[in-house]
Design a protein around this motif. Structure first.
Motif, mmCIF file in Angstrom:
data_model
loop_
_atom_site.group_PDB
_atom_site.id
_atom_site.type_symbol
_atom_site.label_atom_id
_atom_site.label_comp_id
_atom_site.label_asym_id
_atom_site.label_seq_id
_atom_site.Cartn_x
_atom_site.Cartn_y
_atom_site.Cartn_z
ATOM 1 N N UNK A 117 0.615 54.244 -21.473
ATOM 2 C CA UNK A 117 1.280 53.998 -20.196
ATOM 3 C C UNK A 117 2.618 54.721 -20.138
ATOM 4 N N UNK A 118 3.141 54.827 -18.957
ATOM 5 C CA UNK A 118 4.408 55.521 -18.750
ATOM 6 C C UNK A 118 5.608 54.606 -18.954
ATOM 7 N N UNK A 119 5.368 53.350 -19.284
ATOM 8 C CA UNK A 119 6.480 52.426 -19.496
ATOM 9 C C UNK A 119 7.394 52.882 -20.636
ATOM 10 N N UNK A 120 6.803 53.314 -21.725
ATOM 11 C CA UNK A 120 7.578 53.648 -22.914
ATOM 12 C C UNK A 120 8.527 54.832 -22.686
ATOM 13 N N UNK A 121 8.057 55.992 -22.209
ATOM 14 C CA UNK A 121 8.994 57.108 -22.015
ATOM 15 C C UNK A 121 10.032 56.854 -20.918
ATOM 16 N N UNK A 122 9.633 56.189 -19.854
ATOM 17 C CA UNK A 122 10.592 55.875 -18.800
ATOM 18 C C UNK A 122 11.614 54.862 -19.302
ATOM 19 N N UNK A 123 11.181 53.920 -20.098
ATOM 20 C CA UNK A 123 12.089 52.955 -20.698
ATOM 21 C C UNK A 123 13.106 53.633 -21.607
ATOM 22 N N UNK A 124 12.644 54.589 -22.415
ATOM 23 C CA UNK A 124 13.579 55.337 -23.266
ATOM 24 C C UNK A 124 14.584 56.118 -22.432
ATOM 25 N N UNK A 125 14.131 56.695 -21.341
ATOM 26 C CA UNK A 125 15.036 57.414 -20.440
ATOM 27 C C UNK A 125 16.099 56.476 -19.874
ATOM 28 N N UNK A 126 15.687 55.297 -19.431
ATOM 29 C CA UNK A 126 16.643 54.320 -18.901
ATOM 30 C C UNK A 126 17.633 53.863 -19.974
ATOM 31 N N UNK A 127 17.161 53.714 -21.204
ATOM 32 C CA UNK A 127 18.062 53.326 -22.287
ATOM 33 C C UNK A 127 19.113 54.405 -22.521
ATOM 34 N N UNK A 128 18.700 55.657 -22.530
ATOM 35 C CA UNK A 128 19.647 56.757 -22.731
ATOM 36 C C UNK A 128 20.666 56.808 -21.595
ATOM 37 N N UNK A 129 20.207 56.702 -20.358
ATOM 38 C CA UNK A 129 21.119 56.724 -19.209
ATOM 39 C C UNK A 129 22.078 55.533 -19.268
ATOM 40 N N UNK A 130 21.566 54.356 -19.601
ATOM 41 C CA UNK A 130 22.423 53.179 -19.717
ATOM 42 C C UNK A 130 23.480 53.339 -20.780
ATOM 43 N N UNK A 131 23.105 53.901 -21.931
ATOM 44 C CA UNK A 131 24.089 54.122 -22.993
ATOM 45 C C UNK A 131 25.140 55.143 -22.590
ATOM 46 N N UNK A 132 24.729 56.158 -21.844
ATOM 47 C CA UNK A 132 25.709 57.148 -21.365
ATOM 48 C C UNK A 132 26.732 56.468 -20.472
ATOM 49 N N UNK A 133 26.264 55.669 -19.525
ATOM 50 C CA UNK A 133 27.198 54.997 -18.614
ATOM 51 C C UNK A 133 28.066 53.969 -19.330
ATOM 52 N N UNK A 134 27.570 53.371 -20.397
ATOM 53 C CA UNK A 134 28.361 52.374 -21.120
ATOM 54 C C UNK A 134 29.346 52.997 -22.101
ATOM 55 N N UNK A 135 28.971 54.080 -22.740
ATOM 56 C CA UNK A 135 29.777 54.610 -23.827
ATOM 57 C C UNK A 135 30.730 55.742 -23.444
ATOM 58 N N UNK A 136 30.404 56.491 -22.401
ATOM 59 C CA UNK A 136 31.257 57.613 -21.997
ATOM 60 C C UNK A 136 32.385 57.076 -21.117
ATOM 61 N N UNK A 137 33.625 57.497 -21.388
ATOM 62 C CA UNK A 137 34.751 57.037 -20.554
ATOM 63 C C UNK A 137 34.593 57.479 -19.095
ATOM 64 N N UNK A 138 35.153 56.679 -18.195
ATOM 65 C CA UNK A 138 35.004 56.941 -16.759
ATOM 66 C C UNK A 138 35.572 58.302 -16.367
ATOM 67 N N UNK A 139 36.649 58.725 -17.006
ATOM 68 C CA UNK A 139 37.251 60.019 -16.666
ATOM 69 C C UNK A 139 36.270 61.162 -16.920
ATOM 70 N N UNK A 140 35.492 61.044 -17.995
ATOM 71 C CA UNK A 140 34.495 62.065 -18.292
ATOM 72 C C UNK A 140 33.328 61.999 -17.309
#
Length: 60
Positions: A2-25
């Motif tokens: 199913x496509x759940x796994x790769x899409x889920x990994x994509x969402x995890x990566x995007x979520x980590x980017x928004x959480x870990x990268x400073x707002x100025x960047x």
């Protein structure tokens, strides 16, 4: 598979980017971002959805 796994990994990566990268960047890539609180909340939502989708992908 199913496509759940790769899409889920994509969402995890995007979520980590928004959480870990400073707002100025992030503002360099996304100039309309204004509030650091809503950016972090959005990252947490992406992360939670990604984890849920990975779990669903593993179950199927």
């Amino acid at each position: 598979m199913s496509a759940y796994f790769p899409v889920g990994l994509f969402f995890i990566v995007i979520g980590l980017v928004f959480l870990l990268v400073p707002l100025e960047q992030l503002k360099k890539a996304f100039p309309r971002m204004r509030s650091p609180i809503t950016t972090k909340i959005g990252g947490a939502v992406f992360l939670a959805c990604g984890v849920a989708m990975v779990i669903l992908g593993i179950q199927h």
